[in-house]
Scaffold this motif. Structure first.
Motif, PDB file in Angstrom:
ATOM      1  N   ALA A 168      51.366  52.449 -32.166  1.00  0.00           N
ATOM      2  CA  ALA A 168      51.042  53.723 -31.521  1.00  0.00           C
ATOM      3  C   ALA A 168      49.557  54.041 -31.672  1.00  0.00           C
ATOM      4  O   ALA A 168      48.915  54.571 -30.755  1.00  0.00           O
ATOM      5  N   LYS A 169      48.988  53.694 -32.807  1.00  0.00           N
ATOM      6  CA  LYS A 169      47.573  53.970 -33.079  1.00  0.00           C
ATOM      7  C   LYS A 169      46.653  53.122 -32.221  1.00  0.00           C
ATOM      8  O   LYS A 169      45.649  53.610 -31.681  1.00  0.00           O
ATOM      9  N   TYR A 170      46.987  51.827 -32.067  1.00  0.00           N
ATOM     10  CA  TYR A 170      46.074  50.904 -31.401  1.00  0.00           C
ATOM     11  C   TYR A 170      46.522  50.482 -30.002  1.00  0.00           C
ATOM     12  O   TYR A 170      45.701  50.030 -29.209  1.00  0.00           O
ATOM     13  N   GLY A 171      47.812  50.596 -29.702  1.00  0.00           N
ATOM     14  CA  GLY A 171      48.313  50.050 -28.444  1.00  0.00           C
ATOM     15  C   GLY A 171      48.589  51.055 -27.354  1.00  0.00           C
ATOM     16  O   GLY A 171      48.858  50.666 -26.219  1.00  0.00           O
ATOM     17  N   LEU A 172      48.532  52.346 -27.690  1.00  0.00           N
ATOM     18  CA  LEU A 172      48.810  53.392 -26.699  1.00  0.00           C
ATOM     19  C   LEU A 172      47.520  54.122 -26.332  1.00  0.00           C
ATOM     20  O   LEU A 172      46.654  54.332 -27.184  1.00  0.00           O
ATOM     21  N   ASP A 173      47.409  54.506 -25.076  1.00  0.00           N
ATOM     22  CA  ASP A 173      46.221  55.209 -24.595  1.00  0.00           C
ATOM     23  C   ASP A 173      46.231  56.652 -25.115  1.00  0.00           C
ATOM     24  O   ASP A 173      47.136  57.424 -24.805  1.00  0.00           O
ATOM     25  N   LYS A 174      45.242  56.982 -25.921  1.00  0.00           N
ATOM     26  CA  LYS A 174      45.202  58.318 -26.539  1.00  0.00           C
ATOM     27  C   LYS A 174      44.905  59.420 -25.530  1.00  0.00           C
ATOM     28  O   LYS A 174      45.240  60.582 -25.752  1.00  0.00           O
ATOM     29  N   SER A 175      44.245  59.068 -24.421  1.00  0.00           N
ATOM     30  CA  SER A 175      43.879  60.080 -23.435  1.00  0.00           C
ATOM     31  C   SER A 175      45.044  60.461 -22.529  1.00  0.00           C
ATOM     32  O   SER A 175      44.973  61.451 -21.803  1.00  0.00           O
TER      33      SER A 175
END
Length: 311
Positions: free
Chosen positions: A107-114
């Protein structure tokens, strides 16, 4: 970039993601029916390359792995098994974290935070290529919308390979880890899942999208390409395997991030371990052990010579 799609670093990550149900970050994928257990197959004896470095009181075996295989590859015998049995501990590229931690890292590195949808980062032409590839792996294009492009690419790859008969449970690391636990050998890693995911997350969006589209273009050929690389690994032809796996890394920054920098770190680690007595079985992706910037080549800077174990 076709060879890059099956680079050992990527497969280490797909192994981790698939082990936690990597795509479970997407509800659409969570609903997928898990594949049926593979039918029993005849075991084929193969003899992958094994290297060793040693001094008066230290021995380090280096075994080139393939992180995901079809069932029925009989590699864990003869010199490989003997070296493993002699070793005090097992060292892998990484030790898989628990499912909860792994999901948090994904979730931290693989999902787009925006919250920007994946397909909004593509041109219309790229979107068409991507959509067609998703149909081929049996998923709606919207399934990966929350993903960063690199995460969509590696997840697409592992799903394509699984459809072609590859099984993460048959991967070398999975079997070595089980054997080490059974024999109560300590297990450690030269990297962590977080450090591996961070490599891909640090790539520019342009590079990530390019990576994803190249993966989408070859989704039909993925199993054939992997079959060819596994054949070179099994033969063994480590130089041929390194060429096929690494020639696709035409971007110098990507080559450095995935191979040269990591290999240099591992060579330095081995040099430090040579100061301590004992025997280690080190198992890392086969692409890291052959080629001009391989771990054995970089070890020569420390005055350490690597030998191929004949068997």
């Amino acid at each position: 970039m076709k060879s890059l799609l099956l680079n050992s670093a990527l497969l280490a990550i797909t192994l981790s993601l698939s082990a936690i149900g990597g795509p479970t970050a997407s509800p659409a994928l969570a609903a997928e029916t898990p594949p049926a257990a593979p039918a029993a197959v005849e075991t084929v004896d193969v003899d992958p390359a094994l290297w060793v470095v040693k001094d008066a009181d230290t021995t380090i075996y280096m075994f080139g792995t393939v992180h995901i295989l079809k069932p029925g590859m009989g590699w864990f015998d003869e010199a490989v098994k003997e070296a493993f049995d002699k070793s005090d501990r097992l060292v892998l590229e990484m030790v898989e974290p628990g499912a909860g931690e792994a999901q948090q890292l994904f979730a931290k590195y693989g999902l787009d935070k925006s919250g920007k949808p994946l397909t909004s980062k593509m041109t219309e032409e790229e979107k068409a290529i991507y959509t067609k590839a998703m149909e081929k792996v049996g998923l709606p294009a919207a399934a990966f919308e929350p993903f960063d492009p690199w995460a969509a690419a590696v997840t697409m790859q592992v799903m394509g390979l699984q459809k072609g008969g590859y099984d993460t449970n048959s991967g070398v690391e999975t079997q070595l880890t089980a054997a080490a636990k059974a024999s109560k050998k300590p297990i450690s890693g030269v990297e962590t899942m977080e450090s591996q995911l961070a490599i891909f997350d640090s790539l520019s969006q342009e590079t990530q999208v390019k990576f994803l589209i190249e993966a989408a273009k070859v989704v039909d050929d993925m199993t054939t390409s992997m079959d060819a690389m596994v054949a070179l690994w099994a033969k063994p032809d480590p130089d041929g395997l390194a060429k096929v796996m690494n020639d696709g890394l035409t971007d110098p920054k990507l080559y450095a991030a995935l191979l040269t920098n990591r290999n240099a770190n591992w060579a330095a680690w081995i040099n430090k371990q040579m100061e301590k007595p004992g025997t280690i079985f080190m198992a890392v992706g086969a692409g890291h052990l052959s080629g001009t910037t391989s771990v054995p080549k970089l070890l020569t800077a420390y005055g350490i010579e690597t030998e191929r174990v004949a068997y």
